[in-house]
Design a protein around this motif. Structure first.
Motif, short mmCIF file in Angstrom:
data_model
loop_
_atom_site.label_atom_id
_atom_site.label_comp_id
_atom_site.label_asym_id
_atom_site.label_seq_id
_atom_site.Cartn_x
_atom_site.Cartn_y
_atom_site.Cartn_z
N LYS A 191 -123.10 34.97 -56.92
CA LYS A 191 -121.74 35.51 -56.96
C LYS A 191 -121.49 36.22 -58.29
CE LYS A 191 -116.92 34.27 -56.51
NZ LYS A 191 -115.93 33.22 -56.49
N SER A 192 -121.99 35.66 -59.38
CA SER A 192 -121.82 36.24 -60.71
C SER A 192 -122.56 37.58 -60.82
CB SER A 192 -122.33 35.27 -61.77
OG SER A 192 -122.18 35.82 -63.05
N MET A 213 -120.72 40.18 -58.79
CA MET A 213 -119.53 40.64 -59.50
C MET A 213 -119.90 41.64 -60.59
SD MET A 213 -116.25 40.57 -59.90
CE MET A 213 -115.56 39.11 -59.16
N LEU A 241 -110.63 43.37 -61.63
CA LEU A 241 -111.73 42.41 -61.53
C LEU A 241 -112.11 41.85 -62.89
CD1 LEU A 241 -114.08 44.23 -58.97
CD2 LEU A 241 -112.74 42.13 -58.60
N VAL A 242 -112.10 42.68 -63.90
CA VAL A 242 -112.44 42.21 -65.25
C VAL A 242 -111.34 41.31 -65.79
CG1 VAL A 242 -112.87 42.93 -67.63
CG2 VAL A 242 -113.93 44.18 -65.75
N ASP A 287 -109.13 39.55 -64.21
CA ASP A 287 -109.05 38.29 -63.48
C ASP A 287 -110.14 37.31 -63.90
OD1 ASP A 287 -106.85 39.14 -62.08
OD2 ASP A 287 -107.96 39.65 -60.24
N ASN A 288 -111.16 37.81 -64.55
CA ASN A 288 -112.30 36.98 -64.94
C ASN A 288 -112.65 37.18 -66.42
OD1 ASN A 288 -113.16 35.94 -62.17
ND2 ASN A 288 -113.11 38.15 -61.85
N LEU A 289 -111.63 37.15 -67.27
CA LEU A 289 -111.85 37.39 -68.69
C LEU A 289 -112.73 36.33 -69.35
CD1 LEU A 289 -108.57 38.82 -70.23
CD2 LEU A 289 -110.81 39.89 -70.11
N ASP A 290 -112.84 35.18 -68.75
CA ASP A 290 -113.68 34.13 -69.31
C ASP A 290 -115.17 34.40 -69.09
OD1 ASP A 290 -113.23 33.79 -66.57
OD2 ASP A 290 -113.69 31.64 -66.65
N GLN A 291 -115.48 35.42 -68.30
CA GLN A 291 -116.86 35.79 -68.01
C GLN A 291 -117.24 37.03 -68.81
OE1 GLN A 291 -118.73 33.89 -65.82
NE2 GLN A 291 -116.93 32.55 -65.77
N ASN A 316 -118.87 40.19 -67.34
CA ASN A 316 -118.05 41.17 -66.61
C ASN A 316 -117.55 42.26 -67.55
OD1 ASN A 316 -118.42 39.66 -64.33
ND2 ASN A 316 -116.43 38.68 -64.40
N TYR A 349 -118.50 46.16 -67.46
CA TYR A 349 -117.47 47.19 -67.48
C TYR A 349 -117.80 48.26 -68.52
CZ TYR A 349 -112.75 49.17 -67.32
OH TYR A 349 -111.68 50.01 -67.17
#
Length: 175
Positions: A4-5, A8, A55-56, A58-62, A65, A69
């Motif tokens: 999934k990661s 993404m 998308l970025v 919503d997933n700032l902890d990753q 991502n 970007y």
């Protein structure tokens, strides 16, 4: 979870490549006065931008991502430039200065389908032949090859004209 990661990351990367490519093309169309096409592209550009940024965010902890970007942005610049190079929109004016005054270069270039205006000029080391040639950007490389074949020592400089008015060649230019 890892699949999934990775998915993404790939989606964010691809979205940003497409977004920045659209951005580049829209800017070029705007500069070439293609308003309506630029406006149409901007609609898709903004939709893609909002989806990718969402998308970025919503997933700032990753962090991967955010990296995807940024990489997508850089790759999008390269892809956009390559697309613009292939489209080769517009026209260029090529100025040629040569010492080959009596070689018949203007007529030789004209015989290959280019419009040439020529005149005599004075340079630091004597008389020079000046030529001004208007051509499509798609024909630019071929024109340079022609000039360099006819006179390898010719000085060549080009620029993009913004407007055209008058002259025999203007009638064949599609706006």
């Amino acid at each position: 979870m890892i699949e999934k990661s990775i998915m993404m990351i790939l989606i964010i990367l691809l979205i940003n490549i497409v977004y920045v490519s659209f951005f580049t093309i829209r800017m070029i169309l705007t500069l070439k006065n293609q308003r309506y096409l630029a406006a149409l592209i901007s609609v898709f550009e903004v939709i893609i931008y909002v989806i990718g940024l969402g998308l970025v965010l919503d997933n700032l902890d990753q962090i991967q991502n955010l990296i995807a970007y940024a990489l997508g942005y850089g790759l999008g610049v390269l892809v956009g430039m390559k697309i613009e190079e292939k489209l080769a929109l517009g026209y260029i004016t090529v100025n040629v200065i040569t010492t080959e005054v009596a070689a018949g270069l203007p007529n030789e270039i004209r015989s290959r389908g280019y419009g040439v205006t020529d005149w005599m000029a004075s340079g630091r080391e004597g008389q020079r032949l000046m030529m001004e040639i208007l051509t499509s950007r798609k024909s630019e490389a071929r024109l340079y090859e022609t000039i360099q074949t006819l006179d390898p020592k010719a000085f060549i400089i080009s620029h993009e004209p913004k407007t055209f008015h008058g002259g025999f060649w203007v009638k064949s230019i599609r706006r």
